[in-house]
Motif scaffolding. Structure first.
Motif, PDB file in Angstrom:
ATOM      1  N   THR A 116       0.848  -1.190   0.000  1.00  0.00           N
ATOM      2  CA  THR A 116       0.000   0.000   0.000  1.00  0.00           C
ATOM      3  C   THR A 116       0.881   1.235   0.000  1.00  0.00           C
ATOM      4  O   THR A 116       2.050   1.170   0.387  1.00  0.00           O
ATOM      5  CB  THR A 116      -0.944   0.016   1.226  1.00  0.00           C
ATOM      6  OG1 THR A 116      -1.838   1.128   1.123  1.00  0.00           O
ATOM      7  CG2 THR A 116      -0.162   0.149   2.526  1.00  0.00           C
ATOM      8  N   SER A 117       0.338   2.338  -0.433  1.00  0.00           N
ATOM      9  CA  SER A 117       1.126   3.565  -0.489  1.00  0.00           C
ATOM     10  C   SER A 117       1.388   4.114   0.905  1.00  0.00           C
ATOM     11  O   SER A 117       0.675   3.792   1.859  1.00  0.00           O
ATOM     12  CB  SER A 117       0.402   4.618  -1.333  1.00  0.00           C
ATOM     13  OG  SER A 117      -0.754   5.070  -0.653  1.00  0.00           O
ATOM     14  N   LYS A 118       2.403   4.960   0.989  1.00  0.00           N
ATOM     15  CA  LYS A 118       2.732   5.590   2.269  1.00  0.00           C
ATOM     16  C   LYS A 118       1.553   6.411   2.782  1.00  0.00           C
ATOM     17  O   LYS A 118       1.237   6.383   3.978  1.00  0.00           O
ATOM     18  CB  LYS A 118       3.962   6.484   2.110  1.00  0.00           C
ATOM     19  CG  LYS A 118       4.406   7.167   3.403  1.00  0.00           C
ATOM     20  CD  LYS A 118       5.472   8.226   3.139  1.00  0.00           C
ATOM     21  CE  LYS A 118       6.718   7.635   2.536  1.00  0.00           C
ATOM     22  NZ  LYS A 118       7.791   8.662   2.386  1.00  0.00           N
ATOM     23  N   ALA A 119       0.884   7.143   1.888  1.00  0.00           N
ATOM     24  CA  ALA A 119      -0.213   8.007   2.301  1.00  0.00           C
ATOM     25  C   ALA A 119      -1.370   7.200   2.879  1.00  0.00           C
ATOM     26  O   ALA A 119      -1.930   7.550   3.926  1.00  0.00           O
ATOM     27  CB  ALA A 119      -0.692   8.850   1.121  1.00  0.00           C
ATOM     28  N   GLY A 350      -3.351  13.326   3.536  1.00  0.00           N
ATOM     29  CA  GLY A 350      -4.606  13.403   2.804  1.00  0.00           C
ATOM     30  C   GLY A 350      -4.424  14.081   1.457  1.00  0.00           C
ATOM     31  O   GLY A 350      -4.988  13.642   0.439  1.00  0.00           O
ATOM     32  N   MET A 351      -3.626  15.137   1.415  1.00  0.00           N
ATOM     33  CA  MET A 351      -3.343  15.830   0.162  1.00  0.00           C
ATOM     34  C   MET A 351      -2.576  14.933  -0.797  1.00  0.00           C
ATOM     35  O   MET A 351      -2.844  14.928  -2.002  1.00  0.00           O
ATOM     36  CB  MET A 351      -2.560  17.112   0.440  1.00  0.00           C
ATOM     37  CG  MET A 351      -3.355  18.188   1.165  1.00  0.00           C
ATOM     38  SD  MET A 351      -2.394  19.696   1.479  1.00  0.00           S
ATOM     39  CE  MET A 351      -2.055  20.238  -0.206  1.00  0.00           C
ATOM     40  N   ILE A 352      -1.628  14.161  -0.255  1.00  0.00           N
ATOM     41  CA  ILE A 352      -0.877  13.234  -1.109  1.00  0.00           C
ATOM     42  C   ILE A 352      -1.799  12.177  -1.690  1.00  0.00           C
ATOM     43  O   ILE A 352      -1.739  11.849  -2.889  1.00  0.00           O
ATOM     44  CB  ILE A 352       0.252  12.566  -0.311  1.00  0.00           C
ATOM     45  CG1 ILE A 352       1.305  13.601   0.088  1.00  0.00           C
ATOM     46  CG2 ILE A 352       0.906  11.442  -1.133  1.00  0.00           C
ATOM     47  CD1 ILE A 352       2.424  13.039   0.940  1.00  0.00           C
ATOM     48  N   ALA A 353      -2.681  11.634  -0.864  1.00  0.00           N
ATOM     49  CA  ALA A 353      -3.605  10.598  -1.321  1.00  0.00           C
ATOM     50  C   ALA A 353      -4.531  11.120  -2.417  1.00  0.00           C
ATOM     51  O   ALA A 353      -4.914  10.380  -3.331  1.00  0.00           O
ATOM     52  CB  ALA A 353      -4.420  10.062  -0.149  1.00  0.00           C
ATOM     53  N   LEU A 354      -4.880  12.405  -2.329  1.00  0.00           N
ATOM     54  CA  LEU A 354      -5.777  13.013  -3.311  1.00  0.00           C
ATOM     55  C   LEU A 354      -5.020  13.681  -4.458  1.00  0.00           C
ATOM     56  O   LEU A 354      -5.635  14.333  -5.309  1.00  0.00           O
ATOM     57  CB  LEU A 354      -6.667  14.049  -2.621  1.00  0.00           C
ATOM     58  CG  LEU A 354      -7.630  13.501  -1.558  1.00  0.00           C
ATOM     59  CD1 LEU A 354      -8.329  14.644  -0.831  1.00  0.00           C
ATOM     60  CD2 LEU A 354      -8.653  12.565  -2.193  1.00  0.00           C
ATOM     61  N   SER A 355      -3.685  13.544  -4.454  1.00  0.00           N
ATOM     62  CA  SER A 355      -2.821  14.126  -5.502  1.00  0.00           C
ATOM     63  C   SER A 355      -2.978  15.638  -5.583  1.00  0.00           C
ATOM     64  O   SER A 355      -3.016  16.229  -6.671  1.00  0.00           O
ATOM     65  CB  SER A 355      -3.130  13.489  -6.866  1.00  0.00           C
ATOM     66  OG  SER A 355      -2.893  12.101  -6.822  1.00  0.00           O
ATOM     67  N   LEU A 356      -3.088  16.267  -4.422  1.00  0.00           N
ATOM     68  CA  LEU A 356      -3.191  17.717  -4.363  1.00  0.00           C
ATOM     69  C   LEU A 356      -1.828  18.320  -4.042  1.00  0.00           C
ATOM     70  O   LEU A 356      -1.122  17.824  -3.164  1.00  0.00           O
ATOM     71  CB  LEU A 356      -4.206  18.134  -3.289  1.00  0.00           C
ATOM     72  CG  LEU A 356      -5.651  17.651  -3.490  1.00  0.00           C
ATOM     73  CD1 LEU A 356      -6.509  18.064  -2.298  1.00  0.00           C
ATOM     74  CD2 LEU A 356      -6.230  18.217  -4.780  1.00  0.00           C
ATOM     75  N   ASN A 357      -1.468  19.370  -4.739  1.00  0.00           N
ATOM     76  CA  ASN A 357      -0.186  20.030  -4.517  1.00  0.00           C
ATOM     77  C   ASN A 357      -0.387  21.527  -4.331  1.00  0.00           C
ATOM     78  O   ASN A 357      -1.251  22.135  -4.982  1.00  0.00           O
ATOM     79  CB  ASN A 357       0.753  19.790  -5.715  1.00  0.00           C
ATOM     80  CG  ASN A 357       1.121  18.334  -5.869  1.00  0.00           C
ATOM     81  OD1 ASN A 357       1.667  17.728  -4.960  1.00  0.00           O
ATOM     82  ND2 ASN A 357       0.801  17.762  -7.042  1.00  0.00           N
ATOM     83  N   LEU A 358       0.404  22.098  -3.448  1.00  0.00           N
ATOM     84  CA  LEU A 358       0.369  23.542  -3.263  1.00  0.00           C
ATOM     85  C   LEU A 358       1.102  24.225  -4.404  1.00  0.00           C
ATOM     86  O   LEU A 358       2.018  23.636  -5.013  1.00  0.00           O
ATOM     87  CB  LEU A 358       1.040  23.924  -1.943  1.00  0.00           C
ATOM     88  CG  LEU A 358       0.344  23.496  -0.653  1.00  0.00           C
ATOM     89  CD1 LEU A 358       1.235  23.798   0.545  1.00  0.00           C
ATOM     90  CD2 LEU A 358      -0.994  24.209  -0.498  1.00  0.00           C
TER      91      LEU A 358
END
Length: 395
Positions: A116-119, A350-358
């Motif tokens: 599974t992924s780290k996130a 949560g942002m990593i799991a949703l592929s969200l980047n600042l």
């Protein structure tokens, strides 16, 4: 009761805890920003200096020490036996160690070997933490135990499937204990000392010196090899315990009614304690330079002195002058510190799991610093909302 302490919640301690958590979130976030000044970064292990960033962790330790007398007395007042109290202390320590080990191992997770992924692994971990350590308000207690059981099972499964390292052969292990784990070791040692010496201030003061002395002893060449070399592994824990004991001693000065320190007597005792910490730190600094990484005596003593000064200022403003309305902003974090501590990581993964980047601009220089300050404030508001939803963690 071991000591006769002032009753009721101490607003100045809650405010100190809340401010420390706010600064902690900021400094953890700003550590990932490029182009920030050196005074906003941790000093390196080989440097003889420290920044305000290096005072955040010892401030946590100091506040733990300030809270121990109140926590132990509260449980004894409620009717806990000696062994019930020890069970509570050990359970709390175990919780801090477990959380610390999981958090330390998260960064090293090998997604392919783990499956599974780290996130996802991290989010499952933090979700199980909330399930296990949430303070439930259900009238049917079995619901609480079912939820705690589900969380415990998830934790066990996550530990069993974990694989780390580039080759994916490393199991979940205490490479180091993490911030929470280090707090756990210092907490249990300080609780033992407080109970053994029955909260006598003079004895607590001597144990601060003993902890510093133990650290110095462990640095001697003859300790590196031989039958006592295993003791050197506890040098850092002894140093951290000295900070916890400094917080404990300050609590006794301010709030032990048997001591009866008020007015000029209280001021002289606190100022004298502050001066002793500064002088002792200065005398030890040539031999043991300032270093958070190495938990040197000079760093411990200087940080404790800073905490004495900061808390004394807060006490004067809040408890003496009754200027306390502004502390309501910090109250949610101060009363729910564990959730506030892990919340930024939950948002991050949560942002990593949703592929969200600042936006890239928020990762550099002044825009990044401003963003991190806003993020820290936002986390306090988020905790306030979660408190209203009855999500409150307690070890």
């Amino acid at each position: 009761m071991i000591t006769k302490l002032s009753s009721g919640r101490i607003l100045s301690i809650d405010a100190f805890r809340g401010i420390t958590i706010l600064v902690m979130i900021f400094v953890n976030s700003v550590a990932g920003v490029d182009g920030i000044p050196s005074w906003m970064q941790h000093a390196h292990a080989n440097e003889d200096r420290m920044t305000f960033v290096d005072v955040v962790f010892p401030a946590f330790l100091f506040i733990v020490g300030m809270s121990i007398p109140f926590a132990i007395n509260s449980r004894l007042t409620k009717g806990d036996s000696f062994w019930q109290l020890q069970k509570h202390i050990l359970w709390r320590t175990l919780g801090l160690l477990v959380l610390g080990v999981f958090m330390v191992n998260t960064d090293g997770l090998n997604a392919n070997a783990t499956g599974t992924s780290k996130a996802v692994w991290a989010l499952l971990f933090y979700g199980s933490v909330i399930l296990v350590w949430n303070v439930y308000t259900f009238q049917q207690r079995w619901i609480s135990w079912v939820l705690k059981g589900i969380g415990a099972v998830i934790l066990i499964v996550l530990a069993l499937i974990y694989r780390g390292g580039e080759d994916g052969t490393h199991y979940l292990s205490p490479q180091w204990w993490g911030i929470l784990g280090l707090i756990g070791w210092a907490y249990v040692y300080a609780c033992m000392i407080y109970q053994f010496f029955k909260g006598v201030p003079g004895a607590i003061f001597l144990m601060i010196a003993a902890c510093i002395g133990f650290y110095i002893l462990c640095q001697q060449p003859f300790m590196e090899n031989g039958a006592f070399s295993w003791l050197t592994t506890q040098a850092g824990n002894a140093a951290h315990t000295s900070i916890v004991l400094c917080g404990m001693l300050l609590t006794l000065f301010y709030f032990d009614e048997d001591l009866g320190l008020t007015g000029s007597r209280l001021v002289s005792r606190v100022v004298g304690f502050f001066a002793l910490l500064v002088v002792a730190g200065s005398l030890l600094r040539p031999a043991y330079k300032l270093s958070k990484i190495n938990a040197t005596p000079s760093w411990c003593l200087y940080c404790s002195a800073i905490c004495v000064a900061v808390f004394s200022l807060l006490y004067f403003l809040i408890d003496v002058k009754h200027l306390s309305r502004w502390t309501s902003f910090f109250k949610p974090a101060g009363s729910n510190p564990l959730l506030t501590y892990i919340l930024p990581d939950i948002v991050y993964f949560g942002m990593i799991a949703l592929s969200l980047n600042l936006p890239a601009v928020l990762g550099q220089g002044l825009p990044g610093i401003i963003w991190c300050a806003c993020f820290a404030v936002a986390m306090l508001f988020l905790v306030k909302g979660l408190n209203k939803l009855h999500i409150r963690l307690q070890l």
